[in-house]
Write a protein that holds these residues in place. Sequence first.
Motif, PDB file in Angstrom:
ATOM      1  N   LEU A 132       1.211  -1.299  -0.100  1.00 14.16           N
ATOM      2  CA  LEU A 132      -0.015  -0.030  -0.078  1.00 14.16           C
ATOM      3  C   LEU A 132       1.047   1.140  -0.018  1.00 14.16           C
ATOM      4  O   LEU A 132       1.818   1.318   0.872  1.00 14.16           O
ATOM      5  CB  LEU A 132      -0.890   0.089   1.265  1.00 14.16           C
ATOM      6  CG  LEU A 132      -1.693  -1.049   1.409  1.00 14.16           C
ATOM      7  CD1 LEU A 132      -2.581  -0.966   2.584  1.00 14.16           C
ATOM      8  CD2 LEU A 132      -2.917  -1.289   0.318  1.00 14.16           C
ATOM      9  N   ILE A 133       0.378   2.190  -0.724  1.00 13.17           N
ATOM     10  CA  ILE A 133       0.962   3.690  -0.681  1.00 13.17           C
ATOM     11  C   ILE A 133       0.051   4.413  -0.524  1.00 13.17           C
ATOM     12  O   ILE A 133      -0.962   4.364  -1.078  1.00 13.17           O
ATOM     13  CB  ILE A 133       1.927   3.838  -1.782  1.00 13.17           C
ATOM     14  CG1 ILE A 133       1.373   3.674  -3.211  1.00 13.17           C
ATOM     15  CG2 ILE A 133       3.215   2.923  -1.994  1.00 13.17           C
ATOM     16  CD1 ILE A 133       2.121   4.220  -4.595  1.00 13.17           C
ATOM     17  N   ARG A 134       0.282   5.828   0.016  1.00 14.62           N
ATOM     18  CA  ARG A 134      -0.554   6.640   0.078  1.00 14.62           C
ATOM     19  C   ARG A 134      -0.364   7.643  -1.234  1.00 14.62           C
ATOM     20  O   ARG A 134       0.648   8.074  -1.531  1.00 14.62           O
ATOM     21  CB  ARG A 134      -0.250   7.755   1.345  1.00 14.62           C
ATOM     22  CG  ARG A 134      -0.824   7.195   2.573  1.00 14.62           C
ATOM     23  CD  ARG A 134      -0.329   8.328   3.593  1.00 14.62           C
ATOM     24  NE  ARG A 134      -0.905   7.971   4.951  1.00 14.62           N
ATOM     25  CZ  ARG A 134      -2.073   8.293   5.498  1.00 14.62           C
ATOM     26  NH1 ARG A 134      -2.902   9.049   4.735  1.00 14.62           N
ATOM     27  NH2 ARG A 134      -2.339   7.957   6.647  1.00 14.62           N
ATOM     28  N   THR A 135      -1.466   7.935  -1.808  1.00 11.55           N
ATOM     29  CA  THR A 135      -1.867   8.638  -3.201  1.00 11.55           C
ATOM     30  C   THR A 135      -2.790   9.665  -2.988  1.00 11.55           C
ATOM     31  O   THR A 135      -4.045   9.523  -3.682  1.00 11.55           O
ATOM     32  CB  THR A 135      -2.070   7.624  -4.313  1.00 11.55           C
ATOM     33  OG1 THR A 135      -2.963   6.924  -3.944  1.00 11.55           O
ATOM     34  CG2 THR A 135      -0.662   6.818  -4.402  1.00 11.55           C
ATOM     35  N   PRO A 136      -2.721  10.620  -2.213  1.00 11.46           N
ATOM     36  CA  PRO A 136      -3.943  11.675  -1.990  1.00 11.46           C
ATOM     37  C   PRO A 136      -4.145  12.408  -3.123  1.00 11.46           C
ATOM     38  O   PRO A 136      -3.323  12.444  -4.177  1.00 11.46           O
ATOM     39  CB  PRO A 136      -3.430  12.334  -0.879  1.00 11.46           C
ATOM     40  CG  PRO A 136      -1.892  12.244  -0.810  1.00 11.46           C
ATOM     41  CD  PRO A 136      -1.724  10.761  -1.479  1.00 11.46           C
ATOM     42  N   GLY A 137      -5.352  12.827  -3.439  1.00 10.86           N
ATOM     43  CA  GLY A 137      -5.662  13.656  -4.567  1.00 10.86           C
ATOM     44  C   GLY A 137      -7.128  13.661  -4.817  1.00 10.86           C
ATOM     45  O   GLY A 137      -7.475  14.965  -4.984  1.00 10.86           O
ATOM     46  N   HIS A 138      -7.733  12.804  -5.116  1.00  6.30           N
ATOM     47  CA  HIS A 138      -9.262  12.676  -5.237  1.00  6.30           C
ATOM     48  C   HIS A 138      -9.901  12.990  -3.825  1.00  6.30           C
ATOM     49  O   HIS A 138     -10.914  13.778  -3.653  1.00  6.30           O
ATOM     50  CB  HIS A 138      -9.780  11.161  -5.701  1.00  6.30           C
ATOM     51  CG  HIS A 138     -11.099  11.198  -5.821  1.00  6.30           C
ATOM     52  ND1 HIS A 138     -11.758  11.613  -6.951  1.00  6.30           N
ATOM     53  CD2 HIS A 138     -12.059  10.396  -5.085  1.00  6.30           C
ATOM     54  CE1 HIS A 138     -13.055  11.295  -6.681  1.00  6.30           C
ATOM     55  NE2 HIS A 138     -13.286  10.545  -5.678  1.00  6.30           N
ATOM     56  N   SER A 139      -9.157  12.367  -3.154  1.00  7.10           N
ATOM     57  CA  SER A 139      -9.586  12.709  -1.437  1.00  7.10           C
ATOM     58  C   SER A 139      -8.264  12.821  -0.743  1.00  7.10           C
ATOM     59  O   SER A 139      -7.103  12.394  -1.294  1.00  7.10           O
ATOM     60  CB  SER A 139     -10.540  11.947  -0.847  1.00  7.10           C
ATOM     61  OG  SER A 139      -9.876  10.744  -0.552  1.00  7.10           O
ATOM     62  N   HIS A 140      -8.356  13.309   0.510  1.00  2.83           N
ATOM     63  CA  HIS A 140      -7.073  13.406   1.390  1.00  2.83           C
ATOM     64  C   HIS A 140      -6.660  12.004   1.858  1.00  2.83           C
ATOM     65  O   HIS A 140      -5.485  11.712   2.285  1.00  2.83           O
ATOM     66  CB  HIS A 140      -7.318  14.314   2.673  1.00  2.83           C
ATOM     67  CG  HIS A 140      -7.715  15.773   2.144  1.00  2.83           C
ATOM     68  ND1 HIS A 140      -6.714  16.494   1.627  1.00  2.83           N
ATOM     69  CD2 HIS A 140      -8.748  16.410   2.455  1.00  2.83           C
ATOM     70  CE1 HIS A 140      -7.312  17.688   1.431  1.00  2.83           C
ATOM     71  NE2 HIS A 140      -8.286  17.693   2.041  1.00  2.83           N
ATOM     72  N   ASP A 159     -10.005   6.147  -7.209  1.00  2.00           N
ATOM     73  CA  ASP A 159     -10.347   7.169  -8.016  1.00  2.00           C
ATOM     74  C   ASP A 159      -9.418   8.301  -8.479  1.00  2.00           C
ATOM     75  O   ASP A 159      -9.417   9.211  -8.696  1.00  2.00           O
ATOM     76  CB  ASP A 159     -11.459   8.053  -7.290  1.00  2.00           C
ATOM     77  CG  ASP A 159     -12.913   7.216  -7.660  1.00  2.00           C
ATOM     78  OD1 ASP A 159     -12.880   6.304  -8.320  1.00  2.00           O
ATOM     79  OD2 ASP A 159     -13.975   7.563  -7.107  1.00  2.00           O
ATOM     80  N   LEU A 160      -8.159   7.688  -8.020  1.00  2.00           N
ATOM     81  CA  LEU A 160      -6.927   8.548  -8.556  1.00  2.00           C
ATOM     82  C   LEU A 160      -7.113   8.738 -10.088  1.00  2.00           C
ATOM     83  O   LEU A 160      -6.898   9.941 -10.478  1.00  2.00           O
ATOM     84  CB  LEU A 160      -5.784   7.995  -8.420  1.00  2.00           C
ATOM     85  CG  LEU A 160      -4.324   8.622  -8.358  1.00  2.00           C
ATOM     86  CD1 LEU A 160      -4.470   9.702  -7.201  1.00  2.00           C
ATOM     87  CD2 LEU A 160      -3.171   7.866  -7.992  1.00  2.00           C
ATOM     88  N   VAL A 178      -1.718  18.010  -5.954  1.00  2.00           N
ATOM     89  CA  VAL A 178      -1.627  16.998  -5.182  1.00  2.00           C
ATOM     90  C   VAL A 178      -1.990  15.660  -5.895  1.00  2.00           C
ATOM     91  O   VAL A 178      -1.320  14.454  -6.122  1.00  2.00           O
ATOM     92  CB  VAL A 178      -2.390  16.948  -3.837  1.00  2.00           C
ATOM     93  CG1 VAL A 178      -2.280  15.412  -3.124  1.00  2.00           C
ATOM     94  CG2 VAL A 178      -1.648  18.081  -2.841  1.00  2.00           C
ATOM     95  N   LEU A 179      -3.017  15.661  -6.757  1.00  2.00           N
ATOM     96  CA  LEU A 179      -3.846  14.839  -7.645  1.00  2.00           C
ATOM     97  C   LEU A 179      -2.617  14.242  -8.535  1.00  2.00           C
ATOM     98  O   LEU A 179      -2.152  13.312  -8.817  1.00  2.00           O
ATOM     99  CB  LEU A 179      -4.803  15.133  -7.917  1.00  2.00           C
ATOM    100  CG  LEU A 179      -5.232  14.129  -9.034  1.00  2.00           C
ATOM    101  CD1 LEU A 179      -6.004  12.842  -8.473  1.00  2.00           C
ATOM    102  CD2 LEU A 179      -6.686  14.848  -9.726  1.00  2.00           C
ATOM    103  N   ARG A 180      -1.883  15.494  -9.225  1.00  2.00           N
ATOM    104  CA  ARG A 180      -1.115  14.948 -10.063  1.00  2.00           C
ATOM    105  C   ARG A 180       0.239  14.483  -9.893  1.00  2.00           C
ATOM    106  O   ARG A 180       0.631  13.435 -10.131  1.00  2.00           O
ATOM    107  CB  ARG A 180      -0.477  16.339 -10.945  1.00  2.00           C
ATOM    108  CG  ARG A 180       0.477  16.331 -12.121  1.00  2.00           C
ATOM    109  CD  ARG A 180       0.496  17.578 -12.867  1.00  2.00           C
ATOM    110  NE  ARG A 180       1.243  17.156 -14.222  1.00  2.00           N
ATOM    111  CZ  ARG A 180       2.666  17.523 -14.272  1.00  2.00           C
ATOM    112  NH1 ARG A 180       3.372  17.658 -13.032  1.00  2.00           N
ATOM    113  NH2 ARG A 180       3.163  17.083 -15.430  1.00  2.00           N
ATOM    114  N   THR A 181       0.666  14.764  -8.648  1.00  2.00           N
ATOM    115  CA  THR A 181       1.981  14.353  -7.826  1.00  2.00           C
ATOM    116  C   THR A 181       1.663  12.744  -7.768  1.00  2.00           C
ATOM    117  O   THR A 181       2.643  11.992  -7.902  1.00  2.00           O
ATOM    118  CB  THR A 181       2.471  15.087  -6.592  1.00  2.00           C
ATOM    119  OG1 THR A 181       2.707  16.339  -7.045  1.00  2.00           O
ATOM    120  CG2 THR A 181       3.383  14.345  -5.909  1.00  2.00           C
ATOM    121  N   SER A 182       0.516  12.655  -7.192  1.00  2.00           N
ATOM    122  CA  SER A 182       0.256  11.183  -6.880  1.00  2.00           C
ATOM    123  C   SER A 182       0.153  10.206  -8.071  1.00  2.00           C
ATOM    124  O   SER A 182       0.323   9.211  -8.142  1.00  2.00           O
ATOM    125  CB  SER A 182      -1.156  10.973  -5.867  1.00  2.00           C
ATOM    126  OG  SER A 182      -0.928  11.600  -4.668  1.00  2.00           O
TER     127      SER A 182
END
Length: 209
Positions: A132-140, A159-160, A178-182
Amino acid sequence: MTNTNANTKTEPRTDAPLGRTAVYKVLTTGYVGSTGPGVAATVSYVSDAGRHFIFDPGMVASHADILGPLAELGLGPEDITDVVLSHHHPDNTMNAGLFGRARVHDHQVEYRGDQWTNRDAEGYELTPSLRLIRTPGHSHEDITLLAGTDSGVVAFAGDLWWHAQGPADDPVAPDREVLRTSRLRVLAAADLIVPGHGGPFASDGAVPL
């Protein structure tokens, strides 16, 4: 913005799990209605090291859309050991209760029965081939499940991306950068993306950023 190259595939895949023994099946391919309120989640099954995972058991037209394809694998709800939720929007979580014996994983906790264990999802290894990795963007709270398979790394990204077309500008995203970075992080780690409401797509094509 759309990525038209194999972007960061020359960079070390530091996020990818070391193992390559996971297997998976998309149980039902989701959709987002273009002219109406209809929505269904893309629900996936993943297995490794004797554990059976369901990713994002969300809204579907019928429970049979999830349980029928699972039965074709010789499995029932009681066989599922783990459920992974990419985030806590109802369209991605609605049917988690079908798997009452499973541990449920989100961005910061593992839940089972009336108990929970706090832990950060970032870099958390479920098995040698599942991380698992954290990928915030669609939500925190968004997380992605990276699965090492014999054909490459598959990212179950929730939903990334809703589907192969993005959307490039997610109207729900609280922070576009943040979305783009994830998204870039996931593209660097994976060969195939399984989005939240559509079919899988290759990470090296025209992928919306």
